[in-house]
Design an enzyme around this catalytic site. Sequence first.
Site, PDB file in Angstrom:
ATOM      1  N   ASP A 169       0.839  -1.194   0.000  1.00  0.00           N
ATOM      2  CA  ASP A 169       0.000   0.000   0.000  1.00  0.00           C
ATOM      3  C   ASP A 169       0.881   1.254   0.000  1.00  0.00           C
ATOM      4  O   ASP A 169       1.846   1.335   0.769  1.00  0.00           O
ATOM      5  CB  ASP A 169      -0.912  -0.002   1.227  1.00  0.00           C
ATOM      6  CG  ASP A 169      -1.903   1.157   1.223  1.00  0.00           C
ATOM      7  OD1 ASP A 169      -2.985   0.980   0.645  1.00  0.00           O
ATOM      8  OD2 ASP A 169      -1.576   2.210   1.796  1.00  0.00           O
ATOM      9  N   ILE A 170       0.557   2.201  -0.865  1.00  0.00           N
ATOM     10  CA  ILE A 170       1.304   3.460  -0.903  1.00  0.00           C
ATOM     11  C   ILE A 170       0.957   4.291   0.329  1.00  0.00           C
ATOM     12  O   ILE A 170      -0.215   4.511   0.628  1.00  0.00           O
ATOM     13  CB  ILE A 170       0.974   4.264  -2.176  1.00  0.00           C
ATOM     14  CG1 ILE A 170       1.320   3.452  -3.430  1.00  0.00           C
ATOM     15  CG2 ILE A 170       1.737   5.591  -2.184  1.00  0.00           C
ATOM     16  CD1 ILE A 170       0.936   4.130  -4.729  1.00  0.00           C
ATOM     17  N   ASN A 177      -2.995  12.903  -4.088  1.00  0.00           N
ATOM     18  CA  ASN A 177      -4.170  13.307  -4.870  1.00  0.00           C
ATOM     19  C   ASN A 177      -4.678  14.683  -4.451  1.00  0.00           C
ATOM     20  O   ASN A 177      -5.015  15.519  -5.296  1.00  0.00           O
ATOM     21  CB  ASN A 177      -5.289  12.263  -4.720  1.00  0.00           C
ATOM     22  CG  ASN A 177      -5.103  11.060  -5.621  1.00  0.00           C
ATOM     23  OD1 ASN A 177      -4.511  11.158  -6.696  1.00  0.00           O
ATOM     24  ND2 ASN A 177      -5.585   9.907  -5.183  1.00  0.00           N
ATOM     25  N   HIS A 182      -5.625  14.235  -9.319  1.00  0.00           N
ATOM     26  CA  HIS A 182      -5.712  12.819  -9.668  1.00  0.00           C
ATOM     27  C   HIS A 182      -4.857  12.443 -10.878  1.00  0.00           C
ATOM     28  O   HIS A 182      -4.450  11.285 -11.006  1.00  0.00           O
ATOM     29  CB  HIS A 182      -7.176  12.434  -9.917  1.00  0.00           C
ATOM     30  CG  HIS A 182      -7.992  12.392  -8.654  1.00  0.00           C
ATOM     31  ND1 HIS A 182      -7.959  11.336  -7.782  1.00  0.00           N
ATOM     32  CD2 HIS A 182      -8.828  13.299  -8.096  1.00  0.00           C
ATOM     33  CE1 HIS A 182      -8.750  11.551  -6.752  1.00  0.00           C
ATOM     34  NE2 HIS A 182      -9.292  12.755  -6.911  1.00  0.00           N
ATOM     35  N   ASP A 186      -2.511   9.312 -10.730  1.00  0.00           N
ATOM     36  CA  ASP A 186      -2.482   8.220 -11.719  1.00  0.00           C
ATOM     37  C   ASP A 186      -1.055   7.956 -12.189  1.00  0.00           C
ATOM     38  O   ASP A 186      -0.647   6.797 -12.360  1.00  0.00           O
ATOM     39  CB  ASP A 186      -3.369   8.561 -12.909  1.00  0.00           C
ATOM     40  CG  ASP A 186      -4.851   8.500 -12.582  1.00  0.00           C
ATOM     41  OD1 ASP A 186      -5.197   7.975 -11.504  1.00  0.00           O
ATOM     42  OD2 ASP A 186      -5.662   8.954 -13.412  1.00  0.00           O
ATOM     43  N   GLU A 212      -4.889   2.372  -4.155  1.00  0.00           N
ATOM     44  CA  GLU A 212      -3.423   2.336  -4.136  1.00  0.00           C
ATOM     45  C   GLU A 212      -2.906   1.060  -3.481  1.00  0.00           C
ATOM     46  O   GLU A 212      -1.744   0.970  -3.087  1.00  0.00           O
ATOM     47  CB  GLU A 212      -2.869   3.559  -3.391  1.00  0.00           C
ATOM     48  CG  GLU A 212      -3.111   3.583  -1.904  1.00  0.00           C
ATOM     49  CD  GLU A 212      -4.465   4.148  -1.494  1.00  0.00           C
ATOM     50  OE1 GLU A 212      -4.596   4.534  -0.320  1.00  0.00           O
ATOM     51  OE2 GLU A 212      -5.389   4.193  -2.332  1.00  0.00           O
TER      52      GLU A 212
END
Length: 291
Positions: A169-170, A177, A182, A186, A212
């Site tokens: 997980d980031i 974001n 966004h 991305d 994420e």
Amino acid sequence: MQQNLQKFIDTQDNIVILTDGKILNFANKKMFDFLGFKNLDDFLKKYNCICELFIRDDKFFHLGKISDDEIWVDEMMKFLEPERIVQIENLNKIKHIFAVSITNFDEKLKIVSFSDITQTINQQIKLEEQNIRDTLTGAYNRNYFDLNQSKIIDETLKSNQKLAVAIIDIDYFKKVNDTYGHDVGDYILKQFVHEIKNSIRHEDILIRWGGEEFLLLLKITKNCNLEAILNNIRINIQNKNLTYAQNLTCSIGATIHQSENKIISTIKNADINLYKAKKNGRTQVVLNIDE
């Protein structure tokens, strides 16, 4: 009879051969032109059977799917029609895909016809890939997992390996974001996947699990190696200075799948370990394994 047979098969647009499954007895001009041989004698100087040229790709039929003492034409006839497909390289090393039909010529010999279906199969593969890939990052998606989870587990057991399950997980991705938008988010996701792929083996499976969060499936032989593998991924991400996110880090929770448990339970255990990594300050690996 041989001359008439040769004239007949030379008129065919498909590759056509006559074989007992061990040695090639006749073949048409289409085969020689495709493979770059002058004639049958020229071919037999290098090969006995066209089956030796079947590429070992498990999407198609190849000799690795049968025993050494089995005759490939006999065994292929036992396969369903959609499975009677082989892949062969032409003289220019370009891979072509063929549908194979087999009919009896006499008690020993069979007429085998190879119809080129490369374009059709490639389109089919492309559509299948679109169905199992995350459109943004190129990682596999949940549909891939649903379709292949049993196969992955079975293959791991057959190879006497263990299936490690990790969730990556980031850290603080929402801030990326919120701060940059966004579009940048991305971009970060795509770069994140790129870096993970550079840190894992070809046979490891990376799946975008949601947002994420990514699921990583690895076949390992020793439990003790797992922490080092996952920490290597974490460190590579941390050391990569991505535009707009120079301090990007990730947290990882992992465990080993036990055959008596359902895979979804194993994923939940990995997720619990991810939560512990987040709670303990992030940028770390938390796992529980039994030696």
